[in-house]
Scaffold this active site. Sequence first.
Site, PDB file in Angstrom:
ATOM      1  N   GLU A 114     -11.102   1.206  -1.187  1.00  0.00           N
ATOM      2  CA  GLU A 114     -10.144   0.143  -0.886  1.00  0.00           C
ATOM      3  C   GLU A 114     -10.777  -1.035  -0.170  1.00  0.00           C
ATOM      4  O   GLU A 114     -10.701  -1.138   1.044  1.00  0.00           O
ATOM      5  CB  GLU A 114      -8.959   0.683  -0.083  1.00  0.00           C
ATOM      6  CG  GLU A 114      -9.298   1.552   1.108  1.00  0.00           C
ATOM      7  CD  GLU A 114      -8.037   2.112   1.771  1.00  0.00           C
ATOM      8  OE1 GLU A 114      -7.115   1.327   2.033  1.00  0.00           O
ATOM      9  OE2 GLU A 114      -7.993   3.327   2.018  1.00  0.00           O
ATOM     10  N   HIS A 162      -6.571  11.112   5.148  1.00  0.00           N
ATOM     11  CA  HIS A 162      -7.929  10.716   5.518  1.00  0.00           C
ATOM     12  C   HIS A 162      -8.727  11.981   5.827  1.00  0.00           C
ATOM     13  O   HIS A 162      -8.731  12.467   6.954  1.00  0.00           O
ATOM     14  CB  HIS A 162      -7.929   9.740   6.699  1.00  0.00           C
ATOM     15  CG  HIS A 162      -7.480   8.366   6.310  1.00  0.00           C
ATOM     16  ND1 HIS A 162      -8.258   7.247   6.462  1.00  0.00           N
ATOM     17  CD2 HIS A 162      -6.341   7.933   5.724  1.00  0.00           C
ATOM     18  CE1 HIS A 162      -7.609   6.188   5.994  1.00  0.00           C
ATOM     19  NE2 HIS A 162      -6.435   6.591   5.547  1.00  0.00           N
ATOM     20  N   GLU A 183      -6.770  -0.994  -4.166  1.00  0.00           N
ATOM     21  CA  GLU A 183      -7.203   0.381  -3.915  1.00  0.00           C
ATOM     22  C   GLU A 183      -6.908   1.263  -5.113  1.00  0.00           C
ATOM     23  O   GLU A 183      -5.850   1.139  -5.725  1.00  0.00           O
ATOM     24  CB  GLU A 183      -6.448   0.917  -2.691  1.00  0.00           C
ATOM     25  CG  GLU A 183      -6.755   2.377  -2.357  1.00  0.00           C
ATOM     26  CD  GLU A 183      -6.051   2.852  -1.081  1.00  0.00           C
ATOM     27  OE1 GLU A 183      -5.028   2.240  -0.698  1.00  0.00           O
ATOM     28  OE2 GLU A 183      -6.527   3.830  -0.493  1.00  0.00           O
ATOM     29  N   HIS A 209     -11.749   6.591   1.770  1.00  0.00           N
ATOM     30  CA  HIS A 209     -11.718   7.921   2.395  1.00  0.00           C
ATOM     31  C   HIS A 209     -11.527   9.004   1.350  1.00  0.00           C
ATOM     32  O   HIS A 209     -10.919   8.761   0.310  1.00  0.00           O
ATOM     33  CB  HIS A 209     -10.546   7.976   3.384  1.00  0.00           C
ATOM     34  CG  HIS A 209      -9.257   7.454   2.791  1.00  0.00           C
ATOM     35  ND1 HIS A 209      -8.341   8.267   2.198  1.00  0.00           N
ATOM     36  CD2 HIS A 209      -8.786   6.184   2.632  1.00  0.00           C
ATOM     37  CE1 HIS A 209      -7.343   7.523   1.734  1.00  0.00           C
ATOM     38  NE2 HIS A 209      -7.578   6.247   1.964  1.00  0.00           N
ATOM     39  N   ASP A 226       0.876  -1.175   0.000  1.00  0.00           N
ATOM     40  CA  ASP A 226       0.000   0.000   0.000  1.00  0.00           C
ATOM     41  C   ASP A 226       0.911   1.222   0.000  1.00  0.00           C
ATOM     42  O   ASP A 226       1.662   1.442   0.939  1.00  0.00           O
ATOM     43  CB  ASP A 226      -0.890  -0.024   1.247  1.00  0.00           C
ATOM     44  CG  ASP A 226      -1.975   1.038   1.205  1.00  0.00           C
ATOM     45  OD1 ASP A 226      -1.811   2.054   0.499  1.00  0.00           O
ATOM     46  OD2 ASP A 226      -2.994   0.864   1.898  1.00  0.00           O
ATOM     47  N   ASP A 261      -3.356   7.496  -3.665  1.00  0.00           N
ATOM     48  CA  ASP A 261      -3.233   6.403  -2.698  1.00  0.00           C
ATOM     49  C   ASP A 261      -3.696   5.129  -3.408  1.00  0.00           C
ATOM     50  O   ASP A 261      -4.795   5.106  -3.975  1.00  0.00           O
ATOM     51  CB  ASP A 261      -4.138   6.758  -1.502  1.00  0.00           C
ATOM     52  CG  ASP A 261      -4.142   5.718  -0.396  1.00  0.00           C
ATOM     53  OD1 ASP A 261      -3.394   4.736  -0.471  1.00  0.00           O
ATOM     54  OD2 ASP A 261      -4.932   5.915   0.563  1.00  0.00           O
TER      55      ASP A 261
HETATM   56 MN    MN Z   1      -3.615   3.007   0.686  1.00  0.00          MN
HETATM   57 MN    MN Z   2      -6.325   4.600   1.433  1.00  0.00          MN
END
Ligand code: MN
Ligand code: MN
Length: 296
Positions: free
Chosen positions: A187, A162, A282, A154, A83, A94
């Site tokens: 995600e 976030h 994600e 998010h 990640d 992200d």
């Molecule tokens: Mn992530």
């Molecule tokens: Mn994330």
Amino acid sequence: MQIPEQYFKSGKIAKELKSWIRENITAGMGLLVIAEKVESEIMRRGGQPAFPTGIGVNDMTAHYAPQENETGKTREADVVKIDYGVHVDGYVADTSVTMTENPNYQMLLEATEKTLQAAIDVVKRDRRIGEVGRAIESTAKSYGFRPITNLSGHTLQQYVVHAGKSIPNTYSPGLPMLNKGDVFAIEPFLTLHDAAGYVVESPQENIFSLVVRKRTGDRELDDLTDRIWNARKTLPFSPRWFNQGYKEGRLMALLKELERRRLVHSYPALVEASGKPVAQFEHTMAIEDGGLSIIT
Ligand code: MN
Ligand code: MN
């Protein structure tokens, strides 16, 4: 509603990294080596890491970022989640990929990727967050798996990973809409049908962020706060990015003191409650005038 162009620069780098990871990360590599390689590839392409690269092996689900003393290596049987985030001027892309060479978990990975796609398809026609969660939950179940119920997608804002809205991986009533101009990550995390299906905190804390830049009156703490602010603003960081010049253990002691004074926030690693493997895919995306754009 104009989406800042830096999101698309971060997203392009994140996308390139995805192919790079699939070609270059293999079983047997050290977790720290993987994290450092990903972060240096981000910087080589003109971005900065948006947060410490998370390497989640099997039931280790989120917020595990190798520190300098990391000795773990991946094995062929493992389910490995990478990640990572890229930022340009604080605008974050992200994303994550899961890899395994274990034939028993190929379906888990496939189902997770399909679940992410199903969620994206819903956002294209329905911006109610509850409906996105419903699609994640029902798609996961249709493949015989279950979503992790206490982890969410998010919204994102400059220097904030976030931001205001959460996008749960299950249906919940009464949630807000996604709006034009929103940039957000979806995600899904999937685990086995007989798993607990939620994560709990583990004692390991290896990701931190500055909550606020404030003087403490202590020169050593203030110097560290300045260095973090200058490099990261409020984005998460790894202690290994700041430990130059400190004796063994000193930096962690300072971070703990800053945390006690509520200037620093720490993120405990999150592990699946029943110890079952978890997969995660994600994407970061934005709702523009013309519709949904996948940034990563
Ligand atoms: Mn992530
Ligand atoms: Mn994330």
